[in-house]
Design a protein around this motif. Structure first.
Motif, PDB file in Angstrom:
ATOM      1  N   MET B 294       0.836  -1.204   0.000  1.00  0.00           N
ATOM      2  CA  MET B 294       0.000   0.000   0.000  1.00  0.00           C
ATOM      3  C   MET B 294       0.870   1.253   0.000  1.00  0.00           C
ATOM      4  O   MET B 294       0.570   2.228  -0.696  1.00  0.00           O
ATOM      5  N   LEU B 295       1.960   1.209   0.779  1.00  0.00           N
ATOM      6  CA  LEU B 295       2.854   2.377   0.808  1.00  0.00           C
ATOM      7  C   LEU B 295       3.469   2.628  -0.571  1.00  0.00           C
ATOM      8  O   LEU B 295       3.506   3.755  -1.046  1.00  0.00           O
ATOM      9  N   TYR B 322      -7.989   4.019   0.169  1.00  0.00           N
ATOM     10  CA  TYR B 322      -6.834   3.151   0.366  1.00  0.00           C
ATOM     11  C   TYR B 322      -7.075   2.078   1.441  1.00  0.00           C
ATOM     12  O   TYR B 322      -6.550   0.970   1.334  1.00  0.00           O
ATOM     13  N   VAL B 323      -7.891   2.417   2.441  1.00  0.00           N
ATOM     14  CA  VAL B 323      -8.227   1.374   3.432  1.00  0.00           C
ATOM     15  C   VAL B 323      -9.058   0.293   2.746  1.00  0.00           C
ATOM     16  O   VAL B 323      -8.845  -0.912   2.952  1.00  0.00           O
ATOM     17  N   LEU B 324      -9.986   0.719   1.897  1.00  0.00           N
ATOM     18  CA  LEU B 324     -10.824  -0.259   1.189  1.00  0.00           C
ATOM     19  C   LEU B 324      -9.981  -1.110   0.244  1.00  0.00           C
ATOM     20  O   LEU B 324     -10.175  -2.329   0.142  1.00  0.00           O
ATOM     21  N   GLU B 325      -9.033  -0.455  -0.430  1.00  0.00           N
ATOM     22  CA  GLU B 325      -8.164  -1.192  -1.359  1.00  0.00           C
ATOM     23  C   GLU B 325      -7.401  -2.296  -0.610  1.00  0.00           C
ATOM     24  O   GLU B 325      -7.377  -3.458  -1.041  1.00  0.00           O
ATOM     25  N   GLY B 326      -6.811  -1.928   0.526  1.00  0.00           N
ATOM     26  CA  GLY B 326      -6.068  -2.919   1.328  1.00  0.00           C
ATOM     27  C   GLY B 326      -6.984  -4.007   1.857  1.00  0.00           C
ATOM     28  O   GLY B 326      -6.637  -5.196   1.853  1.00  0.00           O
ATOM     29  N   SER B 383      -3.700  -1.221   6.316  1.00  0.00           N
ATOM     30  CA  SER B 383      -3.879  -0.154   5.327  1.00  0.00           C
ATOM     31  C   SER B 383      -4.097   1.206   5.967  1.00  0.00           C
ATOM     32  O   SER B 383      -3.988   2.221   5.282  1.00  0.00           O
ATOM     33  N   VAL B 384      -4.400   1.205   7.250  1.00  0.00           N
ATOM     34  CA  VAL B 384      -4.779   2.479   7.876  1.00  0.00           C
ATOM     35  C   VAL B 384      -3.623   3.492   7.859  1.00  0.00           C
ATOM     36  O   VAL B 384      -3.806   4.633   7.430  1.00  0.00           O
ATOM     37  N   LEU B 385      -2.438   3.028   8.281  1.00  0.00           N
ATOM     38  CA  LEU B 385      -1.316   3.980   8.334  1.00  0.00           C
ATOM     39  C   LEU B 385      -0.941   4.501   6.941  1.00  0.00           C
ATOM     40  O   LEU B 385      -0.814   5.719   6.758  1.00  0.00           O
ATOM     41  N   PRO B 386      -0.777   3.608   5.934  1.00  0.00           N
ATOM     42  CA  PRO B 386      -0.496   4.134   4.595  1.00  0.00           C
ATOM     43  C   PRO B 386      -1.603   5.085   4.101  1.00  0.00           C
ATOM     44  O   PRO B 386      -1.315   6.096   3.469  1.00  0.00           O
ATOM     45  N   ALA B 387      -2.853   4.752   4.419  1.00  0.00           N
ATOM     46  CA  ALA B 387      -3.964   5.605   3.957  1.00  0.00           C
ATOM     47  C   ALA B 387      -3.900   6.973   4.621  1.00  0.00           C
ATOM     48  O   ALA B 387      -4.152   7.999   3.974  1.00  0.00           O
ATOM     49  N   ARG B 388      -3.559   6.973   5.909  1.00  0.00           N
ATOM     50  CA  ARG B 388      -3.438   8.260   6.605  1.00  0.00           C
ATOM     51  C   ARG B 388      -2.284   9.063   6.008  1.00  0.00           C
ATOM     52  O   ARG B 388      -2.358  10.291   5.890  1.00  0.00           O
ATOM     53  N   HIS B 389      -1.230   8.347   5.642  1.00  0.00           N
ATOM     54  CA  HIS B 389      -0.096   9.015   4.985  1.00  0.00           C
ATOM     55  C   HIS B 389      -0.564   9.640   3.667  1.00  0.00           C
ATOM     56  O   HIS B 389      -0.210  10.784   3.347  1.00  0.00           O
TER      57      HIS B 389
END
Lengths: 228, 401
Positions: B294-295, B322-326, B383-389
């Motif tokens: 994801m990153l 991005y959370v949904l994608e992950g 996915s949460v951290l990459p999405a927040r990024h």
């Protein structure tokens, strides 16, 4: 008939860095625009054109001064409010088209409206089709950006900027990456849209030919407006 | 979560099908390992339990110990306790208890028995044995003697006995031969060997002899009572609770098989913990894999995210995409992995039919739904951290405006 003012900037400044390394990119900028106006923002590289457009587009906060648009004090609103204001009232055309590669031309045009609404609607699709017709790409609506030429991509970007019926379209060197013929085509298009739809345009450019086709010239030099 | 976020998440997944397939295959592999370990650890526990409890009683009811009550409670007093050895160890009144035991929840078989020690004599050879006298029709209630017969038959006439295969080999005995058995009560009698069995438990195959209930009563001089009542329950792991219930309802001493097999339970527990650690590692691998992917995806799509933010996309919309994608990668990968594991485990025999050297894999204990649920949740969290990024990407920097 007097046209309504849409934008008013007074004493706007923008500084980058701190202390000895601080750079004053914009200095005491005061500017007003009225509805339906098409203005060219001219100036050499480094004069602050892009920074001014970025601040007017609410993508960056100014360091000082006032910025009101449509009665909203944009210097003192939250990030979320600026995002909402941007999606409803502003359109953007950049030097590089920045179309989303996974979406078709039609979907790219709809994107700003769909982002704001949370889904794509039939009226949105109709409006996007109209805009693609207006930019001469009605038969390319299902093409992905990779299948379009540079000029076609920039025309899609112009259509995308207009999907939310913005009061003001901010265009940063929109013809900078195009050949002369494509540049003329895109400029004709923006002029037509300005006249037919009444959206105001502020176009940053180096090109005197482009500036000559606008109603107004705003010249920027070393972070100051020297002619408006 | 808006429909537009769902559309863009799916569009991202399908825009690079090879990369998405590879990522999902990685998740599927992790999930397959998770399920395989669950099925193997569970199957191994089932096999060990089956092998351990298959031929033994799950609960034994006996006469309670009758230690004398200490009436003196003086700190300086010395008290010597002498066990009451004047009476036989037997359940004197046992018949009224059988219906009570049979009606107890979980009890599937009840076998009153007369047991005692004896010697088998053949010529000059003497071998100590344990004699089990069972009632007609109850022979295979505890150990499946019918299925363990390797020679002769499992019938028990008054003069017939069944002997273990090791005993038969040691004394050179065959079906039809007659042996002398002398009980610890001093009574002797001749018996004809009706069958030879192999239970696979060395002590039973070497020392156990089955005979008719009435014959055993006479041999051990036990006129009315029984030595013990053996019980089987289902599931076997509930034996301790059922034993306690029977202790209260019959006032007899009730011993569950689990009391004598603590080491087995400790082994199974350690094995389960090992399995949990391996499963946790496979989940961590999935989390790290999805978070990295994801990153990378977000770095690659930085300009796209920037343009969306510039065009009015909220941070919430970017995060949800991005959370949904992950999460979709996790969910679809987990379903693929679970399906692959299910198909791979399909041809394997049930644990009860596993031959020596085979893998005791119990598909029923594969935790398929748990694996899918945990992987999906793990993927969402990854996915949460990459999405927040992604949501914090500055549109001005991203698009170079």
């Amino acid at each position: 008939m007097t046209k309504a003012p849409i934008l008013s900037v007074t004493g706007l400044t923008k500084d980058f860095g701190e202390g000895e390394t601080q750079t004053h990119v914009l200095k005491d900028i005061s500017l007003a625009m009225v509805e339906g106006e098409m203005a060219a923002l001219l100036g050499p590289s480094g004069s602050g054109k892009s920074t001014l457009l970025t601040i007017l587009g609410t993508l960056m906060r100014a360091s000082g001064g006032t910025y009101d648009m449509l009665g909203v004090d944009l210097m003192h609103v939250s990030e979320a409010q600026r995002t909402e204001f941007r999606s409803k009232n502003l359109g953007f055309v950049f030097q590089f088209h920045h179309l989303l590669p996974d979406l078709s031309a039609l979907e790219n045009v709809m994107m700003p409206a769909a982002c704001a609404a949370g889904w794509e609607t039939a009226p949105m699709r109709d409006r996007a089709s109209e805009l693609l017709d207006a930019v001469g790409l009605s038969d390319h609506r299902d093409f992905r950006p990779a299948a379009l030429s540079g000029g076609q991509r920039q025309r899609v970007a112009v259509a995308r900027a207009l999907i939310n019926n913005p009061v003001l379209v901010l265009a940063d060197e929109p013809t900078g990456n195009l050949d002369r013929e494509s540049a003329d085509h895109v400029m004709d298009l923006m002029r037509t849209i300005n006249q037919k739809m009444g959206s105001s345009f502020l176009i940053s450019t180096h090109d005197e030919r482009i500036a000559a086709r606008c109603q107004r010239r705003i010249e920027l030099l070393d972070g100051r407006i020297v002619r408006s | 979560m808006t429909p537009y976020a769902v559309k863009l998440a799916f569009r991202h997944l399908f825009s690079h099908p090879g990369q998405t397939a590879l990522l999902m295959a990685g998740v599927a592999l992790g999930v397959s390992v998770f399920i395989f370990m669950s099925a193997l650890i569970g199957g191994l526990a089932t096999l060990l339990t089956l092998r351990t409890v298959g031929s033994i009683p799950h609960i034994v009811l006996e006469r309670p110990d009758r230690d004398p009550t200490v009436l003196v409670n003086h700190p300086g007093a010395q008290v010597v306790l002498q066990k009451d050895l004047s009476r036989r160890d037997q359940i004197a009144i046992w018949q009224p208890m059988i219906p009570i035991i049979e009606k107890t929840a979980g009890v599937i078989a009840v076998s009153p028995q007369i047991r005692g020690s004896a010697f088998v004599v053949r010529g000059q050879a003497v071998s100590p044995v344990g004699v089990i006298g069972t009632m007609a029709g109850k022979l295979s209630e505890i150990a499946n003697i019918d299925a363990a017969i390797i020679a002769g038959s499992a019938s028990l006439p008054a003069d017939g006995i069944l002997i273990g295969s090791v005993l038969a080999r040691d004394l050179g005995l065959r079906v039809g031969q007659v042996v002398q058995i002398t009980s610890d009560r001093g009574r002797s009698r001749s018996f004809r060997i009706g069958g030879v069995f192999t239970l696979g438990i060395a002590s039973a195959d070497r020392q156990s002899i089955y005979m008719n209930f009435t014959t055993a009563r006479a041999l051990f001089d036990l006129s009315t009572g029984v030595s013990r009542i053996e019980i089987k329950v289902r599931p076997a792991t509930d034996a301790a609770g059922i034993a306690e219930h029977l202790r209260l309802s019959t006032s007899l001493k009730a011993t569950a098989w689990t009391e004598d097999n603590q080491q087995l339970f400790e082994g199974l527990d350690a094995q389960a913990r090992t399995g949990t650690i391996i499963k946790a590692f496979s989940l961590v691998t999935i989390i790290v894999g999805i978070a990295s992917a994801m990153l990378l995806s977000i770095v690659r799509r930085q300009a796209e995210i920037g343009i969306m933010r510039a065009m009015g996309a909220s941070r919430g919309l970017v995060i949800s995409i991005y959370v949904l994608e992950g999460t979709l990668i996790g969910l679809i990968g987990a379903i693929m992995g679970a399906l692959a594991a299910w198909l791979a485990l399909l041809p394997l025999p049930p644990v009860s039919a596993v031959k020596s050297g085979g893998l005791p894999i119990d598909r029923q204990q594969g935790d398929f739904l748990l694996a899918i649920a945990l992987t999906t949740i793990a993927a969402m969290l990854a996915s949460v951290l990459p999405a927040r990024h992604a949501a914090r990407i500055d549109p001005v920097e991203a698009i170079g405006a």
